[in-house]
Design an enzyme around this catalytic site. Structure first.
Site, PDB file in Angstrom:
ATOM      1  N   SER A 236       0.835  -1.204   0.000  1.00  0.00           N
ATOM      2  CA  SER A 236       0.000   0.000   0.000  1.00  0.00           C
ATOM      3  C   SER A 236       0.866   1.249   0.000  1.00  0.00           C
ATOM      4  O   SER A 236       2.065   1.204   0.275  1.00  0.00           O
ATOM      5  CB  SER A 236      -0.932   0.007   1.208  1.00  0.00           C
ATOM      6  N   ASP A 237       0.218   2.351  -0.302  1.00  0.00           N
ATOM      7  CA  ASP A 237       0.895   3.640  -0.255  1.00  0.00           C
ATOM      8  C   ASP A 237      -0.128   4.723   0.056  1.00  0.00           C
ATOM      9  O   ASP A 237      -1.280   4.632  -0.375  1.00  0.00           O
ATOM     10  CB  ASP A 237       1.589   3.958  -1.582  1.00  0.00           C
ATOM     11  N   THR A 238       0.311   5.725   0.821  1.00  0.00           N
ATOM     12  CA  THR A 238      -0.550   6.840   1.211  1.00  0.00           C
ATOM     13  C   THR A 238       0.139   8.160   0.892  1.00  0.00           C
ATOM     14  O   THR A 238       1.347   8.302   1.123  1.00  0.00           O
ATOM     15  CB  THR A 238      -0.857   6.789   2.729  1.00  0.00           C
TER      16      THR A 238
END
Length: 192
Positions: A75-77
């Site tokens: 994931s990435d934010t």
């Protein structure tokens, strides 16, 4: 419930984030943590969720030897403010500048998740609008000095002091701002 659904899989969480790891524990998922260092670069023309989708996929590509029972979650934010992506701050000065820019404004927190095994890959994302009050320089310095938010996109954690005193409202998932849109991840995993 989800534990039963994932019984045949070896779930790999590719994240060093203690918040994401806690979410997986709270969902009662058996998982292992494997982290591969990658350079988080993306094409300049990408905007908003295109950036996080690209980076979640890039992180998944570092795992070249997946077995058929493996289920890889990356994931990435980012924080998206006025057409600019704010990632993790480099140092205290960078963190101060980010929080100063966020002060008194609305921004979006965007998280993408890649769910991948040897047969398929699905990338999902979520966006939450966060509204910050006007923060004083003293409040920003206090937060950085005491909470050292250098591992957080946009230099803040909604679940920490700055969130308690500075966030006036949110539209969307609180958990997305913490680090994962858990409701969407749960729904996708239940479809397996």
């Amino acid at each position: 419930m989800l534990k039963q659904k994932l019984k045949g899989y070896h779930v790999i969480l590719a994240s060093g984030s203690p918040r994401r790891q806690q979410f997986f524990k709270d969902l009662d998922i058996d998982f292992s943590i494997q982290i591969k260092e990658i350079e988080e670069k993306y094409p300049k023309e990408l905007k908003a969720a295109e950036i996080t989708d690209f980076l979640a996929d890039l992180k998944s590509k570092a795992f070249t030897n997946l077995q058929k029972e493996d289920l890889l979650i990356t994931s990435d934010t980012i924080v998206w403010l006025e057409g600019v992506a704010l990632g993790k701050p480099k140092d205290a000065k960078d963190a101060f500048n980010m929080l100063k820019r966020l002060s008194g404004k609305k921004h979006k927190v965007i998280t993408s998740i890649s769910i991948k095994n040897t047969f398929f890959q699905k990338i999902i994302n979520d966006s939450t609008t966060v509204n910050f009050k006007k923060l004083s320089d003293d409040e920003i310095h206090y937060y950085i000095d005491n909470y050292k938010p250098f591992d957080k996109a946009g230099a803040y954690g909604i679940q920490e002091w700055i969130g308690f005193i500075g966030i006036e409202s949110i539209e969307g998932s609180y958990f997305n701002v913490v680090g994962l849109p858990i409701h969407k991840l749960y729904d996708e995993l239940m479809k397996l």
